[in-house]
Design a protein around this motif. Structure first.
Motif, mmCIF file in Angstrom:
data_model
loop_
_atom_site.group_PDB
_atom_site.id
_atom_site.type_symbol
_atom_site.label_atom_id
_atom_site.label_comp_id
_atom_site.label_asym_id
_atom_site.label_seq_id
_atom_site.Cartn_x
_atom_site.Cartn_y
_atom_site.Cartn_z
ATOM 1 N N TYR A 165 14.785 4.555 -1.789
ATOM 2 C CA TYR A 165 14.405 3.616 -2.840
ATOM 3 C C TYR A 165 12.910 3.340 -2.746
ATOM 4 C CZ TYR A 165 19.428 2.542 -2.971
ATOM 5 O OH TYR A 165 20.791 2.618 -3.057
ATOM 6 N N GLY A 166 12.275 3.102 -3.881
ATOM 7 C CA GLY A 166 10.858 2.784 -3.839
ATOM 8 C C GLY A 166 10.294 2.497 -5.202
ATOM 9 N N GLY A 167 9.019 2.144 -5.233
ATOM 10 C CA GLY A 167 8.347 1.834 -6.481
ATOM 11 C C GLY A 167 6.988 1.215 -6.217
ATOM 12 N N ARG A 168 6.460 0.530 -7.219
ATOM 13 C CA ARG A 168 5.128 -0.071 -7.151
ATOM 14 C C ARG A 168 5.259 -1.592 -7.094
ATOM 15 N NH1 ARG A 168 0.123 2.108 -5.848
ATOM 16 N NH2 ARG A 168 -1.539 0.814 -6.705
ATOM 17 N N LEU A 169 4.709 -2.194 -6.044
ATOM 18 C CA LEU A 169 4.766 -3.645 -5.870
ATOM 19 C C LEU A 169 3.381 -4.235 -6.109
ATOM 20 C CD1 LEU A 169 6.274 -6.229 -4.972
ATOM 21 C CD2 LEU A 169 5.580 -5.683 -2.619
ATOM 22 N N GLU A 199 13.944 -3.942 4.834
ATOM 23 C CA GLU A 199 12.523 -4.259 4.750
ATOM 24 C C GLU A 199 11.830 -3.439 3.670
ATOM 25 O OE1 GLU A 199 9.880 -2.956 7.872
ATOM 26 O OE2 GLU A 199 11.389 -1.567 8.628
ATOM 27 N N VAL A 200 10.593 -3.831 3.389
ATOM 28 C CA VAL A 200 9.736 -3.135 2.443
ATOM 29 C C VAL A 200 8.452 -2.772 3.180
ATOM 30 C CG1 VAL A 200 8.478 -3.303 0.265
ATOM 31 C CG2 VAL A 200 10.688 -4.465 0.525
ATOM 32 N N TYR A 201 8.048 -1.528 3.065
ATOM 33 C CA TYR A 201 6.818 -1.121 3.742
ATOM 34 C C TYR A 201 6.072 -0.110 2.880
ATOM 35 C CZ TYR A 201 9.545 2.982 5.187
ATOM 36 O OH TYR A 201 10.329 4.112 5.195
ATOM 37 N N SER A 246 -1.767 -4.174 -4.883
ATOM 38 C CA SER A 246 -0.767 -3.360 -5.563
ATOM 39 C C SER A 246 -0.635 -2.067 -4.780
ATOM 40 C CB SER A 246 -1.187 -3.066 -7.000
ATOM 41 O OG SER A 246 -0.184 -2.346 -7.693
ATOM 42 N N SER A 247 0.588 -1.733 -4.383
ATOM 43 C CA SER A 247 0.774 -0.539 -3.560
ATOM 44 C C SER A 247 2.158 0.049 -3.774
ATOM 45 C CB SER A 247 0.568 -0.864 -2.075
ATOM 46 O OG SER A 247 1.529 -1.798 -1.630
ATOM 47 N N ASP A 248 2.263 1.351 -3.526
ATOM 48 C CA ASP A 248 3.558 2.017 -3.550
ATOM 49 C C ASP A 248 4.299 1.668 -2.266
ATOM 50 O OD1 ASP A 248 3.496 3.763 -6.005
ATOM 51 O OD2 ASP A 248 1.659 4.438 -5.015
ATOM 52 N N VAL A 249 5.576 1.315 -2.414
ATOM 53 C CA VAL A 249 6.348 0.872 -1.261
ATOM 54 C C VAL A 249 7.698 1.569 -1.218
ATOM 55 C CG1 VAL A 249 5.247 -1.408 -1.197
ATOM 56 C CG2 VAL A 249 7.339 -1.073 -2.545
ATOM 57 N N LEU A 250 8.295 1.558 -0.032
ATOM 58 C CA LEU A 250 9.641 2.062 0.178
ATOM 59 C C LEU A 250 10.539 0.917 0.620
ATOM 60 C CD1 LEU A 250 8.854 5.372 2.101
ATOM 61 C CD2 LEU A 250 9.609 5.165 -0.278
ATOM 62 N N LEU A 251 11.810 0.979 0.245
ATOM 63 C CA LEU A 251 12.807 -0.015 0.629
ATOM 64 C C LEU A 251 13.734 0.636 1.651
ATOM 65 C CD1 LEU A 251 11.632 -1.009 -2.070
ATOM 66 C CD2 LEU A 251 13.918 -1.777 -2.725
ATOM 67 N N GLN A 252 13.738 0.093 2.858
ATOM 68 C CA GLN A 252 14.518 0.705 3.935
ATOM 69 C C GLN A 252 15.701 -0.181 4.316
ATOM 70 O OE1 GLN A 252 12.389 1.592 7.531
ATOM 71 N NE2 GLN A 252 14.119 2.615 8.492
ATOM 72 N N TYR A 253 16.896 0.382 4.246
ATOM 73 C CA TYR A 253 18.117 -0.341 4.598
ATOM 74 C C TYR A 253 18.178 -0.572 6.104
ATOM 75 C CZ TYR A 253 23.116 -1.366 5.045
ATOM 76 O OH TYR A 253 24.322 -1.946 5.345
#
Length: 328
Positions: A165-169, A199-201, A246-253
């Motif tokens: 999962y990911g996107g722009r935050l 988490e989001v990183y 503003s940055s591209d991020v990943l969502l890690q389970y």
């Protein structure tokens, strides 16, 4: 007492590739209590503690700069938190369990402590942390919790990440002009029931990413899991202006995983947490990043760690969190 250390001088290496051995005096060291703890304006629920590991209370004895053995925590410390009137508002107990031993012969939580009263700090109030342990001088530290930051806007746009999962935050914060302020920013994911999902990183593999290089002057996401992943930001030079990143991020389970039913629950909410931090918290993490950035280089400039613990070492940090929830 003296120890022998091989020191390779740049000039000698350049001319002859030789190595010389010199006597180096061992710096004197008086063992003292060392601790790390961050008080916040949030209740220390299980979900909170699962995410903000970096804010846990850890107590140990200090070691000399040339000591190479594994740092050992102390489970016999007495730690209390006092308010402005001198009343005890929080006490802590050791996580270490009698008879519970891990791979290295002791409990894996040895040195870590948890609060027993679930006290919540109040912005603008002053608190004092006192700790003592057998054979070491008692220590204390005092702070005043800062005001709660103002998150103007937070937006997450689903993208096509390198994996998962990911996107722009994008996050914007209204900085107060009347004071010098210091910040940390985090993000986490919740499931449909509001429980911690992961988490989001930053996605360092995304096109245009700056990579994982440390930049002490950039407002950016920190990780709530490690001391070396805190990127504090000061409004010096931009006091009273809008702060944003503003940055591209990943969502890690980070939940449980059943190998017989390998279905990861869908993430439901993304929470942005902007933390107003005390000046000492800012200085400690800033000095820690500089220390880490020396990477053991003997020719680097000295990078001493900041401490606000009187008669000891470490950080009694303070933070006030503003939370902005985004539906996924």
């Amino acid at each position: 007492m003296k120890k022998l250390f091989p020191i390779s001088a740049v000039a000698l290496l350049a001319l002859s590739g030789c190595e010389t051995v010199v006597d180096v005096d061992t710096p004197p060291h008086t063992p003292r209590l060392a601790l790390s703890y961050t008080l916040s304006n949030q209740p220390a629920t299980p979900d909170y503690r699962a995410f903000f590991e970096v804010r846990d209370l850890f107590v140990s004895g200090s070691q000399g700069v040339l000591e190479t053995r594994q740092l050992a925590g102390r489970q016999d410390a007495t730690i209390q938190l006092f308010d402005e009137s001198g009343q005890v508002v929080e006490q802590f107990r050791s996580k270490a369990r009698s008879g519970s031993y891990g791979y290295y012969g002791q409990d894996s939580l040895y040195g870590y402590y948890v609060p027993t009263r679930n006290f919540v700090g109040v912005p603008g109030r002053t608190y004092t942390l006192r700790a003592s342990a057998s054979g070491l001088e008692p220590v204390e530290a005092t702070l005043t919790l800062p005001a709660v930051p103002t998150i103007e806007r937070a937006e997450f746009v689903v993208g096509t990440p390198t994996y998962g999962y990911g996107g722009r935050l994008t996050v914007s914060v209204a900085d107060a002009a009347a004071s010098a302020d210091y910040y940390l920013a985090y993000a986490r994911v919740l499931d449909r029931t509001g429980r911690y999902w992961g988490e989001v990183y930053p996605d360092y593999n995304a096109p245009g990413s700056d990579g994982p290089d440390i930049n002490l002057g950039r407002f950016q996401l920190s990780s709530a899991y490690g001391l070396y992943s805190q990127y504090p930001f000061s409004d010096v030079g931009g006091n009273g202006q809008r702060l944003s990143f503003s940055s591209d991020v990943l969502l890690q389970y980070r939940g449980t995983y059943d190998p017989y039913n390998p279905v990861i629950p869908e993430p439901a909410f993304l929470e942005v947490i902007v933390s107003g931090i005390t000046p000492d918290t800012y200085r400690f993490y800033q000095s820690l990043l500089r220390y880490y950035d020396t990477d053991g280089n003997p020719f680097a400039e000295p990078a001493p760690l900041h401490s606000n613990v009187r008669s000891g070492y470490g950080l009694f940090g303070g933070t006030t969190d503003a939370v902005y929830r985004i539906s996924l």
